[in-house]
Design a protein around this motif. Structure first.
Motif, PDB file in Angstrom:
ATOM      1  N   LYS A 131       1.216  -0.978   0.294  1.00 31.27           N
ATOM      2  CA  LYS A 131      -0.562   0.416  -0.380  1.00 31.27           C
ATOM      3  C   LYS A 131       0.617   0.775  -0.035  1.00 31.27           C
ATOM      4  CE  LYS A 131      -2.260  -0.989   3.784  1.00 31.27           C
ATOM      5  NZ  LYS A 131      -3.867  -0.868   4.407  1.00 31.27           N
ATOM      6  N   TYR A 185       1.671   1.971  -3.401  1.00 33.40           N
ATOM      7  CA  TYR A 185       1.210   1.991  -3.951  1.00 33.40           C
ATOM      8  C   TYR A 185       1.222   3.898  -4.071  1.00 33.40           C
ATOM      9  CZ  TYR A 185      -3.786   3.286  -6.069  1.00 33.40           C
ATOM     10  OH  TYR A 185      -4.629   3.871  -6.663  1.00 33.40           O
ATOM     11  N   TYR A 224       3.761   1.492  -8.468  1.00 33.68           N
ATOM     12  CA  TYR A 224       2.377   0.384  -8.741  1.00 33.68           C
ATOM     13  C   TYR A 224       4.339  -0.568  -8.754  1.00 33.68           C
ATOM     14  CZ  TYR A 224       0.224   5.296  -9.060  1.00 33.68           C
ATOM     15  OH  TYR A 224       0.272   6.220  -8.572  1.00 33.68           O
ATOM     16  N   SER A 249       4.294  -2.539  -5.808  1.00 29.87           N
ATOM     17  CA  SER A 249       3.277  -2.322  -4.936  1.00 29.87           C
ATOM     18  C   SER A 249       3.174  -4.065  -5.650  1.00 29.87           C
ATOM     19  CB  SER A 249       2.454  -1.183  -5.411  1.00 29.87           C
ATOM     20  OG  SER A 249       1.297  -1.588  -4.567  1.00 29.87           O
ATOM     21  N   ASN A 278      -6.273  -3.724  -3.289  1.00 31.27           N
ATOM     22  CA  ASN A 278      -4.593  -3.168  -3.705  1.00 31.27           C
ATOM     23  C   ASN A 278      -3.842  -3.647  -4.768  1.00 31.27           C
ATOM     24  OD1 ASN A 278      -4.846  -1.055  -0.805  1.00 31.27           O
ATOM     25  ND2 ASN A 278      -3.650  -2.868  -0.449  1.00 31.27           N
ATOM     26  N   SER A 317      -3.321  -1.187  -7.900  1.00 28.02           N
ATOM     27  CA  SER A 317      -1.977  -1.228  -8.383  1.00 28.02           C
ATOM     28  C   SER A 317      -2.165  -1.463 -10.152  1.00 28.02           C
ATOM     29  CB  SER A 317      -1.127  -2.069  -7.836  1.00 28.02           C
ATOM     30  OG  SER A 317      -0.484  -1.153  -6.462  1.00 28.02           O
TER      31      SER A 317
END
Length: 231
Positions: free
Chosen positions: A189, A192, A197, A200, A223, A227
């Motif tokens: 998270k 992110y 990304y 993540s 999540n 992403s």
């Protein structure tokens, strides 16, 4: 926990209400119901102990019971009630409680303060928990995770990552898979939020197959979706 609960409930049948030991048993049963997520049942048993210890037990037993009740209210998202109970219990636990009880209490107080946006008090409580040389490793890992959550809330993401990664490494060393997954999700998270990304996704994928907790899995999927969208 289910096997432990079954044994404890069988033990309950061997005592009568005049035996003071039954109230320690009620505390244990309340603790197991808390772990199983049956919170109102946990309060039912803990309240029996509370009523007895308020007039018959030692201050320490009363404080331990109040702390266990605080844990339940924390799980129920009643953070103000949890905060009040922990503060009251620490007045006794600070001088009489075991290191395990004290470190757990300070760690939980820190988490509750984060939920209440009392950030400076959270830092003080979590720092106090880590100050004990003999802090149990699992409590230390949870405290490091809570520090990560604190700095994530303050949007100090690099500091949050430092704490989360220390927590993740310790949970991995302790072979606590569910807790490790929870922290890996937290790290995902934060990456992110930093706009990284791809990083993540790496962390979220690592924990996707490691969790069998529905709430954690749901969080991970949310999540992951976000992403994937932005990557």
């Amino acid at each position: 926990y289910k096997d432990a609960l079954e044994d404890l409930l069988k033990s309950e049948e061997l005592f009568d209400q005049t035996n003071a030991r039954i109230y320690r048993l009620y505390n244990a049963i309340g603790g197991v119901f808390t772990e199983l997520g049956t919170y109102y049942k946990a309060l039912e048993y803990l309240d029996k102990s509370l009523k007895y210890y308020s007039s018959n037990g030692s201050d320490l037993l009363l404080a331990q019971t109040q702390f266990k009740r605080a844990n339940v209210f924390d799980k129920l998202d009643d953070y103000q009630k949890a905060y009040e109970l922990i503060k009251a219990s620490l007045e006794v636990l600070e001088n009489q409680g075991s290191v395990t009880f004290k470190t757990n209490a300070y760690n939980t107080l820190g988490a509750v303060c984060i939920a209440l946006s009392k950030y400076e008090e959270a830092i003080s409580a979590l720092t106090k928990a880590l100050s004990f040389e003999s802090i149990p490793p699992e409590v230390k890992a949870h405290t490091l995770n809570n520090f990560g959550a604190l700095y994530e809330r303050k949007r100090e993401f690099n500091t949050a990552l430092d704490y989360y990664k220390k927590s993740s490494a310790l949970f991995k060393k302790l072979k606590l898979k569910q807790d490790w997954c929870m922290v890996e999700n937290n790290i995902g998270k934060v990456y992110y939020d930093l706009g990284d990304y791809e990083e993540s996704l790496q962390y979220l994928r690592k924990c996707l197959n490691s969790s069998n907790t529905p709430s954690t899995l749901m969080d991970v999927y949310v999540n992951l979706g976000a992403s994937h969208y932005w990557s």
